[in-house]
Design a protein around this motif. Structure first.
Motif, PDB file in Angstrom:
ATOM      1  N   ARG A 131       0.850  -1.195   0.000  1.00 44.52           N
ATOM      2  CA  ARG A 131       0.000   0.000   0.000  1.00 44.52           C
ATOM      3  C   ARG A 131       0.886   1.247   0.000  1.00 44.52           C
ATOM      4  O   ARG A 131       1.829   1.336   0.775  1.00 44.52           O
ATOM      5  CB  ARG A 131      -0.893   0.009   1.243  1.00 44.52           C
ATOM      6  CG  ARG A 131      -1.936   1.094   1.253  1.00 44.52           C
ATOM      7  CD  ARG A 131      -3.017   0.840   0.231  1.00 44.52           C
ATOM      8  NE  ARG A 131      -3.748  -0.388   0.509  1.00 44.52           N
ATOM      9  CZ  ARG A 131      -4.781  -0.807  -0.222  1.00 44.52           C
ATOM     10  NH1 ARG A 131      -5.178  -0.093  -1.276  1.00 44.52           N
ATOM     11  NH2 ARG A 131      -5.390  -1.926   0.088  1.00 44.52           N
ATOM     12  N   GLN A 133       0.474   5.417   0.486  1.00 40.48           N
ATOM     13  CA  GLN A 133      -0.499   6.401   0.963  1.00 40.48           C
ATOM     14  C   GLN A 133       0.159   7.768   1.087  1.00 40.48           C
ATOM     15  O   GLN A 133       1.391   7.875   1.129  1.00 40.48           O
ATOM     16  CB  GLN A 133      -1.061   5.967   2.321  1.00 40.48           C
ATOM     17  CG  GLN A 133      -1.733   4.598   2.284  1.00 40.48           C
ATOM     18  CD  GLN A 133      -2.181   4.137   3.654  1.00 40.48           C
ATOM     19  OE1 GLN A 133      -3.210   4.588   4.152  1.00 40.48           O
ATOM     20  NE2 GLN A 133      -1.407   3.258   4.270  1.00 40.48           N
ATOM     21  N   SER A 144      -5.145   6.858  -0.211  1.00 44.24           N
ATOM     22  CA  SER A 144      -4.352   5.814  -0.832  1.00 44.24           C
ATOM     23  C   SER A 144      -3.942   6.278  -2.220  1.00 44.24           C
ATOM     24  O   SER A 144      -4.774   6.743  -2.998  1.00 44.24           O
ATOM     25  CB  SER A 144      -5.170   4.522  -0.925  1.00 44.24           C
ATOM     26  OG  SER A 144      -4.460   3.548  -1.644  1.00 44.24           O
TER      27      SER A 144
END
Length: 518
Positions: A131, A133, A144
């Motif tokens: 991920r 972000q 995100s």
């Protein structure tokens, strides 16, 4: 009778136990916490750090995973992200902490995440286990950048900027974020790095021409995962160079049987740290400089630039107290008045639990500034901030404390470390006995206290003498002496423990010795 003089004090660490008493070198296993830069050639002490933030497992799942400094509205701040994805700011002047915001997908603590400041309107970009972000410095607009489609899970994701873009580690490849603030690709290199190679750190070379990719074969020890019963294995590591335009890496160097973990540029010096079969190893480019037994190679955030020297924050084993501590080292030559080499300037045991596990970051945040009294800004000392994770050996992995510390790099009159300085042991062709010891210092002040030991062959303590202000030395006294009762010895070293609350300076030590036969 002859007199042995020690007036070259406070020098760098050495793993060579034997040498001239006045070599200026300090034994690696025992010496720490002394200040080599304030009064070069003399022995004085660094001050203890102060905890400015304490978290436990009742308030946050895991501690600080990333931190970086920034000047915001003329105020220096530390911005940090913890294991729950909370973004905090710490006012360097006041020490005040506040939670500014929270990342929408939290923060996976088990692997080494990355953090950089980037954008036409600068903001925080953060990478963590499949991920990417971003969040503004005031905590607004957490978002995100892109999900798991381009970001590999369960690998470290170090980040840096190069040629106006963000690049992040992505298994055996690197990902890219451009000015659109989106992940344009998770596989910038084609072909990728070799199979089973994992990116551990990213830096730009000193000349600015290449992205430097530090990688290991497989992933020994994981990222920031908490210790397990699995033993880390020795593997091979690599330094890949990419010029930003070729489809794949431009060149590489190999480091056999070494687990490289971090890379730091200091001026024109290109340093790498890793673990080899004897402990931590320090490299300059491909040349090994130092071995540090019983020391863990740092995570990428544990390396920092401090003037012309390399700073290293990591954990190590304290042989005297049999515990794991947070250690800060400084390597190089600070200036022309000081000896070049390795110094252990901080050693910090766990304040509540039993052992320090690791630190994910250490950052110099302010310089020493002295201003006239009518200036609007206050005078500030040079500070270094670092974070720690500590645990108890009796908790079974269920009890952790997380802290953020500030440490004044120069003396401000606070409580000093109970540090240790030990000379090399000098060997003689015939045995001698020590008849008198004289210690020359700056005038003693209230709460000065120190213990001086004479060390014989094999590290045995021949003599132990404690001096305490108000007990056997007085305020204003600048020379202390005593007559030890020592057995004949062919080896003599001197070990000094600082026990006082306030700092003191040692100028010279003299030992009168007499022949004691063969």
């Amino acid at each position: 009778m002859k007199t042995l003089v020690i007036d070259n004090l406070g020098g760098p660490l050495t793993r060579k136990p034997d040498g001239p008493l006045n070599s200026g070198l300090a034994k690696f296993d025992t010496s720490w916490g002394y200040d080599p830069f304030t009064s070069p050639g003399n022995l004085t002490w660094n001050e203890q750090p102060t905890s400015v933030l304490t978290l436990s497992m009742s308030s946050v799942a895991y501690g600080i995973t990333n931190m970086a400094s920034r000047l915001t509205s003329s105020v220096p701040y530390i911005y940090s992200i913890d294991g729950d994805g909370k973004m905090r700011s710490t006012d360097v002047k006041t020490g005040a902490n506040s939670v500014r915001g929270t990342l929408p997908y939290g923060n996976n603590y088990s692997m080494g995440p990355g953090m950089v400041f980037y954008g036409s309107t600068e903001k925080i970009f953060h990478s963590s286990n499949n991920r990417i972000q971003k969040i503004n410095f005031d905590g607004s607009s957490p978002a995100s950048v892109k999900g798991s489609t381009s970001v590999v899970a369960n690998v470290p994701t170090p980040m840096t900027t190069f040629l106006g873009k963000i690049y992040f580690g992505n298994g055996n490849n690197i990902g890219e974020i451009d000015t659109t603030e989106t992940v344009t690709t998770g596989s910038k290199l084609s072909p990728s790095l070799p199979t089973n190679v994992v990116v551990r750190d990213l830096e730009v070379t000193p000349d600015g021409n290449y992205l430097q990719i530090t990688a290991t074969k497989y992933q020994p020890g994981g990222g920031f995962g908490l210790p397990t019963s699995t033993q880390a294995n020795i593997t091979d590591s690599y330094r890949f160079l990419w010029n930003g335009t070729d489809s794949t890496y431009t060149s590489y160097e190999s480091f056999p049987s070494t687990n490289l973990t971090a890379n730091q540029i200091v001026a024109l010096n290109n340093y790498f740290t890793g673990d080899d079969i004897t402990g931590m190893a320090l490299y300059a480019d491909s040349q090994k400089l130092l071995s540090l037994p019983k020391v863990l190679s740092p995570f990428p955030g544990g390396l920092f630039s401090l003037g012309n020297t390399l700073g290293i924050a990591t954990t190590g084993y304290d042989s005297l107290d049999n515990q794991t501590t947070l250690d800060v080292y400084q390597y190089g030559q600070y200036d022309n008045d000081t000896q070049g080499g390795l110094y252990r300037i901080v050693r910090l045991p766990a304040p509540v639990l039993t052992d320090m596990l690791f630190t994910t970051g250490a950052i110099p945040v302010t310089n020493q500034v002295l201003l006239p009294s009518n200036a609007t800004n206050t005078n500030t000392p040079g500070k270094i901030y670092f974070n720690t994770t500590e645990t108890s050996d009796a908790s079974g992995g269920t009890d952790y404390q997380f802290r953020l510390w500030k440490w004044d790099y120069t003396s401000q009159g606070g409580q000093t470390f109970n540090g240790v300085y030990e000379t090399q042991s000098e060997n003689f062709s015939k045995k001698v006995t020590v008849k008198e010891v004289r210690i020359y210092t700056n005038p003693i002040v209230t709460e000065n206290s120190f213990d001086i030991q004479l060390i014989g062959s094999g590290g045995t303590v021949l003599s132990d003498m404690l001096f305490e202000e108000g007990v056997n030395c007085s305020v204003g006294q600048d020379m202390m002496q005593y007559n030890p009762a020592t057995a004949p010895t062919y080896a003599i070293g001197v070990r000094i423990y600082n026990y006082g609350y306030t700092n003191m300076t040692f100028m010279k030590i003299e030992l009168d010795v007499d022949d004691a036969g063969k």
